[in-house]
Structures are given as structure tokens and as C-alpha cells.
Design a protein around this motif. Structure first.
Motif, PDB file in Angstrom:
ATOM      1  N   TYR A 150     -44.798  -9.616  34.480  1.00  0.00           N
ATOM      2  CA  TYR A 150     -43.533  -9.898  33.696  1.00  0.00           C
ATOM      3  C   TYR A 150     -42.845  -8.713  33.078  1.00  0.00           C
ATOM      4  O   TYR A 150     -41.673  -8.780  32.906  1.00  0.00           O
ATOM      5  N   LYS A 151     -43.566  -7.617  32.874  1.00  0.00           N
ATOM      6  CA  LYS A 151     -42.822  -6.182  32.494  1.00  0.00           C
ATOM      7  C   LYS A 151     -41.773  -5.835  33.323  1.00  0.00           C
ATOM      8  O   LYS A 151     -40.885  -5.569  33.143  1.00  0.00           O
ATOM      9  N   SER A 152     -42.088  -5.993  34.847  1.00  0.00           N
ATOM     10  CA  SER A 152     -41.097  -5.544  36.005  1.00  0.00           C
ATOM     11  C   SER A 152     -40.131  -6.623  35.741  1.00  0.00           C
ATOM     12  O   SER A 152     -38.859  -6.273  36.229  1.00  0.00           O
ATOM     13  N   PHE A 153     -40.140  -7.857  35.188  1.00  0.00           N
ATOM     14  CA  PHE A 153     -39.334  -8.806  35.298  1.00  0.00           C
ATOM     15  C   PHE A 153     -38.355  -8.657  34.135  1.00  0.00           C
ATOM     16  O   PHE A 153     -37.642  -9.559  33.941  1.00  0.00           O
ATOM     17  N   LYS A 154     -38.705  -7.720  33.083  1.00  0.00           N
ATOM     18  CA  LYS A 154     -38.184  -7.655  31.618  1.00  0.00           C
ATOM     19  C   LYS A 154     -38.514  -8.891  31.055  1.00  0.00           C
ATOM     20  O   LYS A 154     -37.712  -9.022  29.896  1.00  0.00           O
ATOM     21  N   ASN A 155     -39.407  -9.507  31.294  1.00  0.00           N
ATOM     22  CA  ASN A 155     -39.844 -10.575  30.441  1.00  0.00           C
ATOM     23  C   ASN A 155     -40.893 -10.074  29.291  1.00  0.00           C
ATOM     24  O   ASN A 155     -42.113 -10.144  29.313  1.00  0.00           O
ATOM     25  N   ASP A 156     -40.425  -9.380  28.186  1.00  0.00           N
ATOM     26  CA  ASP A 156     -41.058  -8.719  27.415  1.00  0.00           C
ATOM     27  C   ASP A 156     -41.574  -9.623  26.328  1.00  0.00           C
ATOM     28  O   ASP A 156     -40.894  -9.667  25.181  1.00  0.00           O
TER      29      ASP A 156
END
Length: 225
Positions: free
Chosen positions: A162-168
């Protein structure tokens, strides 16, 4: 088009790499594995179900106004949809389907609210982007979701993805704990008893809003659902 058909079409496009974010096989494997593990945990079967007393809640809408489940139930049955957040396209498709069903829900004398752990600005974005006329309520730290038994912690591999997808999620939710609700939909009768419950650890599967109407018919007729 039925809601699940829309979800299936989106999933096929996403997993087929037809969007700007093109997931690798490893990323898809991580997502599928996390879903399988959540299913295997059995948590969905332990969540609140039909016949249980619904936990009461008082949550704020995007304008900071407090919304109490007790006040809504004084007017009629209550439909509650728990969703993950504005960042989740599957959730947005569900919100749009619920908006389409809202006139029929209201005609049955029922209220509809959606609950998410996200902050008020993100709830406003949910309302605006999906053209919603029902309230989005902020469940701080997913405490109400926990009372319903549907809050879960994301596994480390999914957090990294999720971090890599910018789903912070810590920023979306103003909560550092990386927790989410399983998508869930409830119908609560005026007596505070859950008449219908659908909890699915697979976020790509959601019941069609049309399933709510027979339940609301039975409640209106004074019969047990």
C-alpha cells in the motif's frame, strides 16, 4: 448493471494492467494472499450478525455534526455501510450503487449512513466524487468497526505494498495503526436489533443494494427478518 458486475469489471481491468497503476504479479499475489488469510482467520464469522444487538454509535459527519444511531433509529430502520476509504475504488463503486438505491431505501422509511475510518476532508471528497446525498461518518481509529467485530490489522506485506501505491492509510485516517474495517453492510431495526448483516473479508465482493429491500419490507410489516 448489478454492483458485483461492476466490481468484477473493475477487478479485471485492474489486474489486467489496463490502468495507469499496473500491478506486478508479485503485488497481485500479495493482495490475494492477504485476502485469503483474512478469510481463513474466521473473523467475518465472529462479527456482529442478524439477531445481535447493534452497538450504538455517535460519530461526526464531514461538517463536524454529531450523528447518533439512536436518533436515526427513532425515525425508522437504519442501513449502515462500512467501507475502507475514498482511496478504494471498490468502495466508491459500492457508494455509487447505494446512492442509486437511496430513493427506494428512503421510501421504506429507512435512513442510510456510510462509515469509514478516514478523516473529515476525505469523507467530503467521498461525498463529492461519488455525488452522495447520504452522510459519510468518520469512525476515529475504527472504534465502531471494532465494536461490530470487523476491524482488522493489515499484514506487513500488504502495508508495504500500500505504501508503494501511495495508499498512506495513517494520513488518510489520521491513525498510525494501519487498521481497516472489513466491508460490511447492516440493517438495524428500530428496536436496535440487527435484521441483516453481510460481512465479507474479500473487499472485491459486495452484496447488491437490492438485497436490502426485502429486509426493509419485513421490518415495515413488523415481522422478524
Amino acid at each position: 448493471m448489478a454492483l458485483q458486475d461492476r466490481l468484477d469489471a473493475f477487478k479485471a481491468d485492474f489486474e489486467g494492467g489496463r490502468f495507469p497503476i499496473k500491478p506486478t504479479k508479485e503485488a497481485l499475489d500479495t493482495m490475494h494472499r492477504a485476502t485469503a488469510e483474512l478469510i481463513a482467520s474466521g473473523q467475518a464469522q465472529r462479527a456482529k450478525k442478524a439477531g445481535d444487538a447493534a452497538p450504538e454509535f455517535i460519530l461526526k459527519d464531514p461538517d463536524g455534526k454529531q450523528v447518533a444511531s439512536r436518533d436515526l433509529l427513532a425515525k425508522g430502520p437504519l442501513v449502515v455501510s462500512f467501507y475502507r476509504g475514498v482511496w478504494c475504488p471498490y468502495c466508491n463503486l459500492e457508494l455509487q450503487a447505494l446512492q442509486e438505491a437511496l430513493p427506494a431505501i428512503a421510501a421504506h422509511g429507512a435512513s442510510l449512513v456510510a462509515i469509514s475510518p478516514q478523516t473529515a476532508p476525505n469523507s467530503r471528497k467521498s461525498e463529492r466524487d461519488n455525488k452522495l446525498s447520504f452522510p459519510i461518518l468518520s469512525d476515529v481509529r475504527s472504534e465502531v468497526a471494532d465494536a461490530f467485530g470487523i476491524r482488522f490489522a493489515l499484514p506487513e506485506a500488504l502495508v508495504a505494498l500500500y505504501k508503494s501505491f501511495k495508499n498512506d492509510l495513517p494520513t488518510f485516517n489520521d491513525d498510525p495503526s494501519w487498521v481497516l474495517p472489513m466491508p460490511a453492510r447492516y440493517v438495524i431495526g428500530r428496536d436496535g436489533i440487527i435484521a441483516y448483516a453481510e460481512v465479507n473479508p474479500d473487499y472485491t465482493h459486495r452484496p447488491d443494494p437490492s438485497e436490502l429491500l426485502p429486509v426493509l419490507d419485513r421490518l415495515r410489516a413488523g415481522k422478524a427478518a
